[in-house]
Motif scaffolding. Structure first.
Motif, PDB file in Angstrom:
ATOM      1  N   GLY A  49      34.309  38.740  35.198  1.00  0.00           N
ATOM      2  CA  GLY A  49      33.939  39.566  34.062  1.00  0.00           C
ATOM      3  C   GLY A  49      35.132  40.274  33.476  1.00  0.00           C
ATOM      4  O   GLY A  49      36.278  40.055  33.873  1.00  0.00           O
ATOM      5  N   ILE A  50      34.839  41.147  32.545  1.00  0.00           N
ATOM      6  CA  ILE A  50      35.870  41.898  31.834  1.00  0.00           C
ATOM      7  C   ILE A  50      35.947  43.302  32.409  1.00  0.00           C
ATOM      8  O   ILE A  50      34.918  43.946  32.649  1.00  0.00           O
ATOM      9  CB  ILE A  50      35.539  41.953  30.329  1.00  0.00           C
ATOM     10  N   VAL A  51      37.169  43.776  32.626  1.00  0.00           N
ATOM     11  CA  VAL A  51      37.388  45.139  33.100  1.00  0.00           C
ATOM     12  C   VAL A  51      37.077  46.087  31.939  1.00  0.00           C
ATOM     13  O   VAL A  51      37.704  46.007  30.885  1.00  0.00           O
ATOM     14  CB  VAL A  51      38.833  45.340  33.592  1.00  0.00           C
ATOM     15  N   VAL A  52      36.074  46.961  32.123  1.00  0.00           N
ATOM     16  CA  VAL A  52      35.649  47.852  31.041  1.00  0.00           C
ATOM     17  C   VAL A  52      36.025  49.309  31.284  1.00  0.00           C
ATOM     18  O   VAL A  52      35.957  50.126  30.368  1.00  0.00           O
ATOM     19  CB  VAL A  52      34.130  47.738  30.780  1.00  0.00           C
ATOM     20  N   ASP A  53      36.428  49.643  32.482  1.00  0.00           N
ATOM     21  CA  ASP A  53      36.877  51.005  32.783  1.00  0.00           C
ATOM     22  C   ASP A  53      37.715  50.943  34.044  1.00  0.00           C
ATOM     23  O   ASP A  53      37.453  50.133  34.936  1.00  0.00           O
ATOM     24  CB  ASP A  53      35.683  51.941  32.984  1.00  0.00           C
ATOM     25  N   LEU A 101      42.296  47.329  31.013  1.00  0.00           N
ATOM     26  CA  LEU A 101      41.089  47.229  30.192  1.00  0.00           C
ATOM     27  C   LEU A 101      41.115  45.954  29.372  1.00  0.00           C
ATOM     28  O   LEU A 101      42.141  45.584  28.803  1.00  0.00           O
ATOM     29  CB  LEU A 101      40.981  48.426  29.249  1.00  0.00           C
ATOM     30  N   GLY A 102      39.982  45.274  29.325  1.00  0.00           N
ATOM     31  CA  GLY A 102      39.853  44.073  28.517  1.00  0.00           C
ATOM     32  C   GLY A 102      40.298  42.792  29.185  1.00  0.00           C
ATOM     33  O   GLY A 102      40.088  41.712  28.645  1.00  0.00           O
ATOM     34  N   GLU A 129      42.530  36.175  34.928  1.00  0.00           N
ATOM     35  CA  GLU A 129      42.444  34.850  34.318  1.00  0.00           C
ATOM     36  C   GLU A 129      43.226  34.840  33.004  1.00  0.00           C
ATOM     37  O   GLU A 129      42.912  35.582  32.091  1.00  0.00           O
ATOM     38  CB  GLU A 129      40.982  34.472  34.065  1.00  0.00           C
ATOM     39  N   ASN A 130      44.239  33.992  32.929  1.00  0.00           N
ATOM     40  CA  ASN A 130      45.058  33.883  31.727  1.00  0.00           C
ATOM     41  C   ASN A 130      44.622  32.723  30.844  1.00  0.00           C
ATOM     42  O   ASN A 130      45.047  32.639  29.694  1.00  0.00           O
ATOM     43  CB  ASN A 130      46.530  33.719  32.103  1.00  0.00           C
TER      44      ASN A 130
END
Length: 141
Positions: A49-53, A101-102, A129-130
């Motif tokens: 997933g995406i780091v949101v905080d 973040l993001g 993940e790049n």
């Protein structure tokens, strides 16, 4: 800078890639001190997933961040090495500077129960993940 950490301590465990909304359905048994999903014991998971905080504690021995996979959000913690650390503390602060973040992240970790009965993940290894296609492939599955 190395943006991933894969340690050999986890080679005997199977990590199950599951959506975060499924983590919310996992139950905890006080009798056996284990987590269960559909009556099967589960302790280690893989999430993407995406780091949101993110919260970095300079004086403390860990960072705390939240990952959103589109189905829910879960808290994750990474503990840093020190002279008293246990086997799962295999990170230095520098290893975690790439968590921002993001960023789209894949991580393996162990389920733990917080005091307020929320499930958190103690991260054992992670990879930023790049590949720009990995998020699309993840969302298609």
């Amino acid at each position: 800078m190395n943006n991933e950490c894969d340690e050999t301590i986890d080679i005997f465990y199977i990590y199950i890639l599951i959506p975060i909304k499924i983590i919310r359905r996992i139950t905890y048994s006080n009798i056996s001190n284990n987590f269960f999903l559909l009556e099967k014991e589960i302790s280690r998971v893989k999430i993407r997933g995406i780091v949101v905080d993110i919260k970095r504690y300079r004086e403390d021995n860990h960072i705390k961040f939240y990952v959103d996979d589109g189905t829910g959000v879960v808290m994750c913690k990474i503990f840093f090495k020190n002279e008293n650390s246990s086997a799962y503390c295999n990170f230095n602060r520098e290893n975690t500077d790439c968590i921002k973040l993001g960023k789209f992240i894949t991580l393996n970790g162990k389920l733990k129960l917080k005091n307020n009965n929320d499930i958190i993940i103690f991260c054992y290894n992670f990879k930023i993940e790049n590949n720009p296609n990995i998020e699309s492939v993840h969302n298609i599955k």
